[in-house]
Design a protein around this motif. Structure first.
Motif: not given
Length: 299
Positions: A7-19
């Motif tokens: 879930r964290t990985f997909v969110t980072v992938h979609r957001a394009g940023s860790f922040t």
């Protein structure tokens, strides 16, 4: 593999940023970074390339996102839906005028508890904001005039929008008959202009398409809503370029006049966009199909 890590990985992938992903997930940035590193260790491959501004997925990262995201979305849908008696919620985003005048009213026919209906939540934004929100999971469907790139989002042409050059009758009466037909755009140089932005996006697009030139004027009234542009044009504030669907009634009443009827009017295409894989969800698929069907009757 831990679903929380995915879930964290997909969110980072979609957001394009860790922040940005941390904000969406309600976690700290170090926690997000730690989870991604844990997943990368488990897979033995890097998933993102760190850059000065955000991250870019590797080929492996893209492949994993496209495989995992639809299944994670489905799990979230199941969790949010609860028992079968509760209504699913469809989140739609798009430009304010088009969404308010066309898309949202069309979808209200599907709202309600009929066993297949859903609750509707609508938000407005420009193309960049809307597509970013869709990719981050804030929306289920988006309507934009920009076709997204890549494979994370799936876009389908929805409809074309015809643009019309209009003004109140008192301004139309000042134009020498036939001059505009001879592409004498300079005839309009001294006319006040009503627009949605200082860059005159609608006027500039119309001038380039019809007159093969750039407008030599600036906005007299700038207001960021096409419905307000129409109201100002009706009041006599100046000429404007508007979607035909938005000013059709005003044209019929004679509140504004079409200053030109080009053989090939300027058009703008709207796209209906979803995250790849989410059209497997019944309520999103139904709304998607319904909007495409409704668009066939929009002129």
């Amino acid at each position: 593999m831990d679903l929380a890590l995915l879930r964290t990985f997909v969110t980072v992938h979609r957001a394009g940023s860790f922040t940005r992903a941390a904000a969406l997930l309600g976690l700290s940035q170090p926690a997000v970074t730690s989870q991604i590193r844990t997943l990368e260790r488990q897979l033995g491959r890097p998933l993102f390339l760190r850059q000065a501004r955000g991250v870019t997925p590797t080929t492996i990262g893209d492949e994993l996102a496209h495989k995992a995201a639809p299944h994670l979305d489905a799990l979230v849908e199941i969790a949010e839906t609860g028992d079968d008696s509760s209504l699913r919620t469809l989140h739609l985003a798009g430009p304010p005028e088009f969404t308010a005048e066309r898309a949202a009213p069309a979808l209200t026919e599907l709202t309600g508890d009929d066993g297949q209906g859903f609750a509707l939540r609508v938000s407005f934004g420009n193309a960049d904001e809307t597509l970013e929100g869709l990719a981050a999971g804030h929306h289920d469907l988006a309507i934009t005039t920009a076709q997204p790139r890549g494979t994370l989002l799936t876009a389908t042409p929805l409809c074309d929008e015809e643009h019309v050059l209009v003004a109140a009758p008192r301004w139309a009466d000042r134009i020498v008959p036939g001059k505009l037909r001879r592409r004498e755009a300079h005839t309009l140089e001294d006319f006040p202009v009503v627009e949605v932005h200082e860059s005159l996006p609608f006027i500039a697009r119309y001038w380039a398409s019809v007159f093969d030139s750039r407008p030599a004027t600036s906005g007299t009234v700038v207001v960021p809503d096409l419905r307000a542009v129409l109201a100002c044009a009706i009041s006599g504030a100046g000429l404007a370029v508007l979607p035909r669907y938005l000013c059709a009634s005003a044209l019929e009443r004679g509140d504004v006049v079409a200053l030109l009827d080009p053989a090939v009017p300027p058009l703008r295409t709207y796209f209906l966009v979803a995250r790849t894989g989410t059209l497997a969800m019944p309520h999103i698929a139904r709304a998607h199909e319904w909007l495409l069907g409704a668009a066939g009757n929009w002129s």
